[in-house]
Design a protein around this motif. Structure first.
Motif, PDB file in Angstrom:
ATOM      1  N   VAL A 172       0.920  -1.159  -0.039  1.00  0.00           N
ATOM      2  CA  VAL A 172       0.232  -0.181  -0.045  1.00  0.00           C
ATOM      3  C   VAL A 172       0.934   1.283   0.005  1.00  0.00           C
ATOM      4  O   VAL A 172       1.547   1.340   1.038  1.00  0.00           O
ATOM      5  CB  VAL A 172      -0.848   0.068   1.266  1.00  0.00           C
ATOM      6  CG1 VAL A 172      -1.634   1.372   1.165  1.00  0.00           C
ATOM      7  CG2 VAL A 172      -1.778  -1.407   1.279  1.00  0.00           C
ATOM      8  N   VAL A 173       0.951   2.215  -1.028  1.00  0.00           N
ATOM      9  CA  VAL A 173       1.708   3.176  -1.036  1.00  0.00           C
ATOM     10  C   VAL A 173       0.527   4.418  -0.828  1.00  0.00           C
ATOM     11  O   VAL A 173      -0.636   4.664  -1.139  1.00  0.00           O
ATOM     12  CB  VAL A 173       1.962   3.478  -2.536  1.00  0.00           C
ATOM     13  CG1 VAL A 173       2.914   5.063  -2.850  1.00  0.00           C
ATOM     14  CG2 VAL A 173       2.861   2.361  -3.171  1.00  0.00           C
ATOM     15  N   PHE A 174       1.267   5.181   0.318  1.00  0.00           N
ATOM     16  CA  PHE A 174       0.269   6.184   0.894  1.00  0.00           C
ATOM     17  C   PHE A 174       1.125   7.550   1.368  1.00  0.00           C
ATOM     18  O   PHE A 174       2.602   7.549   1.334  1.00  0.00           O
ATOM     19  CB  PHE A 174      -0.437   5.666   2.201  1.00  0.00           C
ATOM     20  CG  PHE A 174       0.336   5.290   3.335  1.00  0.00           C
ATOM     21  CD1 PHE A 174       0.674   6.052   4.410  1.00  0.00           C
ATOM     22  CD2 PHE A 174       1.066   3.922   3.163  1.00  0.00           C
ATOM     23  CE1 PHE A 174       1.570   5.858   5.324  1.00  0.00           C
ATOM     24  CE2 PHE A 174       1.629   3.605   4.238  1.00  0.00           C
ATOM     25  CZ  PHE A 174       2.177   4.549   5.216  1.00  0.00           C
ATOM     26  N   SER A 179       5.807  -4.451   7.270  1.00  0.00           N
ATOM     27  CA  SER A 179       7.235  -3.450   7.083  1.00  0.00           C
ATOM     28  C   SER A 179       6.614  -2.123   6.784  1.00  0.00           C
ATOM     29  O   SER A 179       5.689  -1.967   5.784  1.00  0.00           O
ATOM     30  CB  SER A 179       8.028  -3.862   6.178  1.00  0.00           C
ATOM     31  OG  SER A 179       8.523  -5.448   6.387  1.00  0.00           O
ATOM     32  N   LEU A 180       7.049  -1.157   7.250  1.00  0.00           N
ATOM     33  CA  LEU A 180       7.075   0.130   6.801  1.00  0.00           C
ATOM     34  C   LEU A 180       7.932   0.748   6.322  1.00  0.00           C
ATOM     35  O   LEU A 180       9.351   0.784   6.810  1.00  0.00           O
ATOM     36  CB  LEU A 180       6.547   1.202   7.902  1.00  0.00           C
ATOM     37  CG  LEU A 180       6.200   2.637   7.986  1.00  0.00           C
ATOM     38  CD1 LEU A 180       4.955   2.654   7.099  1.00  0.00           C
ATOM     39  CD2 LEU A 180       6.129   3.420   9.150  1.00  0.00           C
ATOM     40  N   ILE A 181       8.025   1.341   5.160  1.00  0.00           N
ATOM     41  CA  ILE A 181       9.388   1.921   4.295  1.00  0.00           C
ATOM     42  C   ILE A 181       8.946   3.350   3.721  1.00  0.00           C
ATOM     43  O   ILE A 181       8.108   3.630   3.067  1.00  0.00           O
ATOM     44  CB  ILE A 181       9.469   0.832   2.820  1.00  0.00           C
ATOM     45  CG1 ILE A 181       9.584  -0.667   3.352  1.00  0.00           C
ATOM     46  CG2 ILE A 181      10.392   1.285   2.180  1.00  0.00           C
ATOM     47  CD1 ILE A 181       9.628  -1.472   2.223  1.00  0.00           C
ATOM     48  N   ILE A 218       4.159  -3.007   3.661  1.00  0.00           N
ATOM     49  CA  ILE A 218       4.253  -4.367   3.011  1.00  0.00           C
ATOM     50  C   ILE A 218       3.823  -5.331   3.974  1.00  0.00           C
ATOM     51  O   ILE A 218       4.345  -5.449   5.059  1.00  0.00           O
ATOM     52  CB  ILE A 218       5.373  -4.567   2.547  1.00  0.00           C
ATOM     53  CG1 ILE A 218       5.796  -3.588   1.289  1.00  0.00           C
ATOM     54  CG2 ILE A 218       5.313  -5.801   1.794  1.00  0.00           C
ATOM     55  CD1 ILE A 218       7.141  -3.618   0.578  1.00  0.00           C
ATOM     56  N   GLY A 219       2.749  -6.229   3.735  1.00  0.00           N
ATOM     57  CA  GLY A 219       2.495  -7.217   4.724  1.00  0.00           C
ATOM     58  C   GLY A 219       1.546  -8.157   3.980  1.00  0.00           C
ATOM     59  O   GLY A 219       1.206  -8.139   2.837  1.00  0.00           O
ATOM     60  N   PRO A 220       1.068  -9.045   4.767  1.00  0.00           N
ATOM     61  CA  PRO A 220       0.103 -10.190   4.315  1.00  0.00           C
ATOM     62  C   PRO A 220      -1.010  -9.591   3.687  1.00  0.00           C
ATOM     63  O   PRO A 220      -1.643  -8.660   3.992  1.00  0.00           O
ATOM     64  CB  PRO A 220      -0.064 -11.288   5.301  1.00  0.00           C
ATOM     65  CG  PRO A 220       0.983 -11.018   6.325  1.00  0.00           C
ATOM     66  CD  PRO A 220       1.338  -9.279   6.107  1.00  0.00           C
ATOM     67  N   VAL A 221      -1.468 -10.300   2.477  1.00  0.00           N
ATOM     68  CA  VAL A 221      -2.775 -10.006   1.857  1.00  0.00           C
ATOM     69  C   VAL A 221      -3.904 -10.066   2.860  1.00  0.00           C
ATOM     70  O   VAL A 221      -4.215 -11.206   3.410  1.00  0.00           O
ATOM     71  CB  VAL A 221      -3.116 -10.547   0.764  1.00  0.00           C
ATOM     72  CG1 VAL A 221      -4.379 -10.194   0.056  1.00  0.00           C
ATOM     73  CG2 VAL A 221      -1.954 -10.523  -0.161  1.00  0.00           C
ATOM     74  N   VAL A 280      -2.425   0.499  -4.213  1.00  0.00           N
ATOM     75  CA  VAL A 280      -2.376  -0.824  -3.559  1.00  0.00           C
ATOM     76  C   VAL A 280      -2.256  -2.009  -4.702  1.00  0.00           C
ATOM     77  O   VAL A 280      -2.688  -1.861  -5.904  1.00  0.00           O
ATOM     78  CB  VAL A 280      -3.724  -1.252  -3.102  1.00  0.00           C
ATOM     79  CG1 VAL A 280      -3.865  -2.665  -2.523  1.00  0.00           C
ATOM     80  CG2 VAL A 280      -4.168   0.148  -2.126  1.00  0.00           C
ATOM     81  N   GLN A 281      -1.416  -2.600  -4.476  1.00  0.00           N
ATOM     82  CA  GLN A 281      -0.820  -3.713  -5.469  1.00  0.00           C
ATOM     83  C   GLN A 281      -0.714  -5.101  -4.595  1.00  0.00           C
ATOM     84  O   GLN A 281      -0.073  -5.213  -3.346  1.00  0.00           O
ATOM     85  CB  GLN A 281       0.521  -3.470  -6.007  1.00  0.00           C
ATOM     86  CG  GLN A 281       0.957  -4.700  -7.019  1.00  0.00           C
ATOM     87  CD  GLN A 281       2.382  -4.250  -7.470  1.00  0.00           C
ATOM     88  OE1 GLN A 281       3.297  -3.779  -6.612  1.00  0.00           O
ATOM     89  NE2 GLN A 281       2.781  -4.767  -8.871  1.00  0.00           N
ATOM     90  N   HIS A 282      -1.340  -6.010  -5.082  1.00  0.00           N
ATOM     91  CA  HIS A 282      -1.294  -7.514  -4.519  1.00  0.00           C
ATOM     92  C   HIS A 282      -0.221  -8.257  -5.334  1.00  0.00           C
ATOM     93  O   HIS A 282      -0.101  -8.325  -6.360  1.00  0.00           O
ATOM     94  CB  HIS A 282      -2.572  -8.152  -4.328  1.00  0.00           C
ATOM     95  CG  HIS A 282      -3.675  -7.449  -3.794  1.00  0.00           C
ATOM     96  ND1 HIS A 282      -3.539  -7.257  -2.452  1.00  0.00           N
ATOM     97  CD2 HIS A 282      -4.805  -6.652  -4.139  1.00  0.00           C
ATOM     98  CE1 HIS A 282      -4.520  -6.455  -2.059  1.00  0.00           C
ATOM     99  NE2 HIS A 282      -5.456  -6.322  -3.038  1.00  0.00           N
TER     100      HIS A 282
END
Length: 526
Positions: free
Chosen positions: A203-205, A227-229, A240-243, A273-275
């Motif tokens: 998720v990009v925010f 994870s927060l990047i 980034i994390g589990p769906v 949002v990308q899966h």
């Protein structure tokens, strides 16, 4: 794939090399080949460069390759400051770190390389690579079939922009079209390894998280649920994390806010949002005939450690000089047969390391759960299950050694580091990357390399009578203070391949007037 082109097929374009895939690996191949004067066409099925911040780290070896392309300063200029070369572990964003580690080679300079790693994202790296060459790129163009002929390959290309199908004939094809490679499937090349190991969401925010992060910068914050990047020096974040379950009904703004546990006065603006599926495999073969796999098409590795993209860049750095030699006639086609035995073992080793990285991350989380379960205070630290240099993995990155027909052994024993993954012992032994040392102000031994073979010697006059044609060769003087580091006497020499790996070494001087030409003939397959 078919073995013979239909006689009715009209070929619309002809090039020497067709590159399939417009990610960092394909774009690097295009730039490298153009510097050799090879005609290149790159096709990419998507209509633009990736907008997603996939890869995170351009490691020191890749930055050395960027330096050779005169891109290192540009890449560094759009990357994070070195202090972001820290990994922090927290329960939630507003909790203190319970552990942290540094990416060695990113936060402070290391003596083994002239460059720092760059903490940046794929969508910032790719425009630099795109601008590094003028060879044509066709976005929205997807390879849909491929036919190998005796002297080339004919590829069917579906142009999604114009809605037409065209055919391109190339002498060779580099397939850098990702983990779900169409080319690999058409070649019926299988894979070895676990395969799909996780389904993840990115998720990009946008959000103002400075109150928690400004005084404690990091390249990655490992939190309890993902994870927060930080994405760019000027702002932007990715989680980034589990769906999650029922993704089609997910309120992503509320979801990210809940994961971060931020107060209501910190608005979160979700942008994309990308899966995606994390894969782990190595291709059974790295090509078929004139079609060669590189990057994720050849080896897909988990993201832990930032190894995948960098291994792919090293693939094409190994491959492109060989293609140039074959196309220009100073190397035999058999030189290309050394690509797989040199790079596939690296892919296997990289996969093992990336899987081990993931397991170590799980160990950190398990230790933390056990610690908190025993009544420890949230501020209490834990001991990380790796050495201080673990995140460097310098041995894995710089300690690569090739053993193939394109390397002439000199009978010397290889170095034996205590931990081949984290420890690197510089050596000019044939097959190894040429060690870095400074020859002058801002001039590294690696800067003597280029679109040629390099003969590095403390006594150029002793080697002046050596014939080299038809291979391109530069002779460079080696300051006497560096002879021991290269394992040379006062008249010795090392012959370095264009990819920076030592091809041959003569510790005591030229055995005859044909030593270099004979070595080049062996290395290039003539």
């Amino acid at each position: 794939m078919t073995d013979q082109t239909d006689q009715n097929v009209v070929v619309d374009d002809e090039v020497e090399v067709l590159v399939v895939g417009g990610g960092p690996v394909g774009l690097t191949a295009r730039a490298l080949l153009e510097r050799w004067g090879v005609s290149v066409l790159l096709v990419e099925k998507y209509r633009e460069l990736s907008p997603y911040p996939r890869s995170r780290l351009v490691n020191v070896r890749s930055m050395e390759i960027m330096r050779g392309l005169e891109l290192d300063e540009k890449v560094a200029g759009t990357s994070f400051r070195p202090e972001f070369g820290t990994i922090r572990f927290r329960e939630t964003l507003d909790n203190p770190d319970y552990a942290k580690a540094d990416w060695v080679g990113a936060k402070t300079p290391i003596p083994e390389s002239p460059v720092l790693s760059a903490i940046t994202t794929q969508d910032r790296l790719e425009p630099h690579l795109l601008g590094a060459a003028a060879s044509p790129v066709r976005f929205g163009s997807e390879l849909v079939d491929v036919t190998e002929e005796s002297d080339g390959v004919v590829a069917g290309i579906l142009d999604h922009v114009r809605g037409v199908r065209t055919h391109v004939r190339a002498r060779y094809v580099i397939a850098a079209d990702g983990a779900t490679s169409t080319v690999r499937r058409l070649l019926d090349i299988g894979t070895e390894g676990p395969g799909a190991i996780a389904n993840l969401t990115t998720v990009v925010f946008d959000a103002d998280l400075d109150r928690w992060c400004a005084e404690h910068p990091a390249g990655v914050y490992f939190l309890a649920h993902g994870s927060l990047i930080p994405l760019y020096p000027e702002g932007g974040w990715a989680w980034i994390g589990p769906v999650p379950e029922a993704t089609e009904d997910t309120d992503w703004q509320a979801y990210v806010t809940g994961l971060l546990d931020t107060p209501d006065d910190v608005p979160v603006n979700v942008l994309r949002v990308q899966h995606w599926e994390m894969k782990a495999f190595v291709a059974e073969r790295f090509g078929h005939g004139r079609i060669l796999l590189a990057g994720d098409a050849a080896h897909a590795v988990p993201v832990t450690g930032g190894l995948g993209m960098n291994a792919g860049i090293a693939d094409v750095h190994n491959l492109c000089w060989k293609l140039a030699g074959v196309l220009r006639g100073w190397a035999a086609p058999g030189l290309l047969d050394t690509y797989e035995p040199e790079r596939r073992p690296v892919g296997e080793r990289t996969l093992r390391q990336a899987v081990a990285n993931a397991q170590l991350m799980f160990q950190v989380q398990a230790r933390r759960r056990d610690q908190l379960g025993s009544g420890a205070a949230p501020s209490e630290q834990i001991e990380l299950p790796w050495s201080e240099r673990y995140f460097a993995q310098i041995g894995l990155i710089l300690g690569v050694a090739y053993d193939s027909a394109a390397v002439i052994p000199d009978g010397s024993a290889p170095p034996e580091p205590e931990d081949p993954g984290t420890d690197y012992l510089p050596t000019a032994r044939p097959g190894h990357r040429m060690p870095h040392f400074w020859l002058g102000p801002d001039r590294s031994s690696l800067d003597t390399l280029g679109e040629w073979f390099t003969l590095l010697t403390p006594d150029p006059d002793a080697w002046a009578g050596q014939a080299a044609p038809p291979c391109p060769l530069h002779v460079e003087p080696l300051p006497a203070e560096h002879t021991d580091a290269c394992g040379l006497g006062p008249r010795g020499a090392v012959l370095i391949r264009p990819d920076g790996h030592v091809g041959a070494r003569w510790p005591d001087g030229p055995p005859d007037d044909h030593a270099v030409s004979e070595a080049l003939a062996v290395i290039t397959g003539h």
